[in-house]
Design an enzyme around this catalytic site. Structure first.
Site, PDB file in Angstrom:
ATOM      1  N   SER A   1       0.830  -1.206   0.000  1.00 59.49           N
ATOM      2  CA  SER A   1       0.000   0.000   0.000  1.00 59.49           C
ATOM      3  C   SER A   1       0.860   1.250   0.000  1.00 59.49           C
ATOM      4  O   SER A   1       0.415   2.315  -0.422  1.00 59.49           O
ATOM      5  CB  SER A   1      -0.859   0.060   1.268  1.00 59.49           C
ATOM      6  OG  SER A   1      -1.571  -1.120   1.440  1.00 59.49           O
TER       7      SER A   1
ATOM      8  N   HIS B   1      -1.884  -3.204  -6.740  1.00 55.44           N
ATOM      9  CA  HIS B   1      -2.489  -2.850  -5.456  1.00 55.44           C
ATOM     10  C   HIS B   1      -3.996  -3.134  -5.461  1.00 55.44           C
ATOM     11  O   HIS B   1      -4.769  -2.394  -6.058  1.00 55.44           O
ATOM     12  CB  HIS B   1      -2.209  -1.361  -5.170  1.00 55.44           C
ATOM     13  CG  HIS B   1      -2.663  -0.902  -3.827  1.00 55.44           C
ATOM     14  ND1 HIS B   1      -3.188   0.342  -3.598  1.00 55.44           N
ATOM     15  CD2 HIS B   1      -2.673  -1.545  -2.624  1.00 55.44           C
ATOM     16  CE1 HIS B   1      -3.500   0.451  -2.319  1.00 55.44           C
ATOM     17  NE2 HIS B   1      -3.192  -0.670  -1.715  1.00 55.44           N
TER      18      HIS B   1
ATOM     19  N   GLU C   1      -4.773  -0.941  -8.639  1.00 49.57           N
ATOM     20  CA  GLU C   1      -3.811   0.017  -9.189  1.00 49.57           C
ATOM     21  C   GLU C   1      -2.606  -0.760  -9.740  1.00 49.57           C
ATOM     22  O   GLU C   1      -2.018  -1.566  -9.026  1.00 49.57           O
ATOM     23  CB  GLU C   1      -3.355   0.998  -8.095  1.00 49.57           C
ATOM     24  CG  GLU C   1      -4.485   1.931  -7.651  1.00 49.57           C
ATOM     25  CD  GLU C   1      -4.066   2.883  -6.542  1.00 49.57           C
ATOM     26  OE1 GLU C   1      -4.186   4.098  -6.726  1.00 49.57           O
ATOM     27  OE2 GLU C   1      -3.626   2.404  -5.466  1.00 49.57           O
TER      28      GLU C   1
ATOM     29  N   ASN D   1      -4.518   6.355  -2.198  1.00 43.40           N
ATOM     30  CA  ASN D   1      -4.087   6.786  -0.865  1.00 43.40           C
ATOM     31  C   ASN D   1      -3.528   8.207  -0.861  1.00 43.40           C
ATOM     32  O   ASN D   1      -3.609   8.912   0.141  1.00 43.40           O
ATOM     33  CB  ASN D   1      -3.066   5.808  -0.272  1.00 43.40           C
ATOM     34  CG  ASN D   1      -3.755   4.595   0.326  1.00 43.40           C
ATOM     35  OD1 ASN D   1      -4.923   4.663   0.700  1.00 43.40           O
ATOM     36  ND2 ASN D   1      -3.062   3.478   0.392  1.00 43.40           N
TER      37      ASN D   1
END
Ligand SMILES: NC(=O)c1ccc[n+]([C@@H]2O[C@H](COP(=O)([O-])OP(=O)(O)OC[C@H]3O[C@@H](n4cnc5c(N)ncnc54)[C@H](O)[C@@H]3O)[C@@H](O)[C@H]2O)c1
Length: 293
Positions: A118, A139, A151, A189
């Site tokens: 992450s 991801h 991702e 994120n």
């Protein structure tokens, strides 16, 4: 051509990745560090599919077929025949580097390596292998069988053909892939973490109550849950950890974890998994925690 998928780790994310790969028709070899954890991880997949059978969404034959494509192992060398190895080991650069060094010796040069990290640098992990061109980030989101997004992350070393091959692989899993470059936090994120941290700052500064901040974003922006409920769901410790890594990388205030978040993590208020975070989950419905500031 990808036919066999290796997965390192059969925890929360690894078991989901192994499951969706087997459901898409790939042969899957999943590696855990011990027999006990392997049983637990494979048991999680079995339970997920059994629930599907119970609800009439999955036939018993389909469940058996999916489980039949899954093989468990405790040795990294058993992943040598895989066309892609997706690593979902604990979020520690040291652990992941050790895993990649061993995998790099075990697997032939054409095997693609993909990390589900992450927040760690794809480039830094790729650098311990001799296959930078065949190393990507992949991801997935939690829970993997239900969340569509993936991702696909390229480092400066990744070859464009490998990005496209992994993108096509993600599509074949029924996922919706997006492409990102190797900047900490990738796309989701990078945008989400500052927003969550700002919600904590809003609590700290007394802008509104925990419930009102959550209700504001649910009803004002159409979000399925407010930021403080989401923080409890993700885990305050996990968010704190990721925020620190992002702050180290960018040195921008928006990524700096606010003192209230640090105090709550120190106090063991980690969210849903620990029973208390911004809400107390021993109450039904969960009640906002008092005395936080
Ligand atoms: N949990 C999430 O919401 C989420 C979402 C996206 C990505 N991720 C990433 O996925 C990865 C795995 O997270 P998770 O939530 O599945 O964690 P988890 O704790 O459920 O699983 C961690 C796995 O790492 C293995 N492991 C522990 N020590 C090891 C070692 N020394 N060598 C090799 N393997 C070891 C464990 O056996 C387990 O299989 C992390 O990189 C995390 O950042 C997590």
């Amino acid at each position: 051509m990808i036919r066999t998928v290796g997965v390192v780790g059969c925890g929360l994310m690894g078991s989901g990745i192994a499951q969706v790969s087997a459901e898409a028709g790939y042969r899957v070899v999943v590696r855990e560090v011990s027999e006990g954890l392997l049983r637990k991880g494979l048991g999680r997949i079995e339970a997920f599919l059994a629930k599907g059978v119970e609800k009439g969404k999955v036939t018993p034959e389909r469940k058996a077929e999916v489980l039949g494509r899954l093989e468990g192992t405790t040795s990294l060398e058993s992943l040598a025949a895989c066309d892609i190895v997706i690593e979902a080991a604990v979020e520690s650069l040291d652990v992941k580097r050790e895993v990649y060094r061993a995998l790099d010796s075990a697997c032939p040069p054409q095997t693609i390596f993909a990390s589900n990290t992450s927040s760690l640098s794809i480039t830094e992990m790729a650098a311990v292998t001799r296959r930078g061109a065949r190393f990507v980030g992949l991801h997935f989101f939690n829970p993997v069988p239900l969340m569509k997004l993936v991702e696909v992350v390229r480092s400066p070393l990744t070859s464009p053909e490998v990005v496209e091959e992994v993108h096509a692989f993600a599509l074949s899993l029924g996922k919706a892939p997006i492409r990102a470059s190797d900047r900490t936090g990738f796309i989701v994120n990078r945008l989400l973490v500052p927003y969550l941290l700002d919600a904590v700052r809003a609590v700290e500064e007394g802008v509104g109550s925990v419930e009102d901040i959550d209700r504001g974003m649910e009803l004002g922006c159409g979000h399925p849950m407010g930021p403080l409920t989401l923080l409890d769901f993700v885990g305050l410790d996990t968010t704190y950890y990721i925020a620190n890594i992002m702050f180290d990388d960018f040195h921008e205030r928006r990524f700096a974890p606010p003192p209230l978040l640090r105090r709550m993590v120190q106090a063991g208020l980690h969210g849903r998994k620990s029973g208390r975070g911004f809400y107390d989950y021993s109450q039904d419905p969960p009640k906002a925690m008092g005395g936080l500031v």
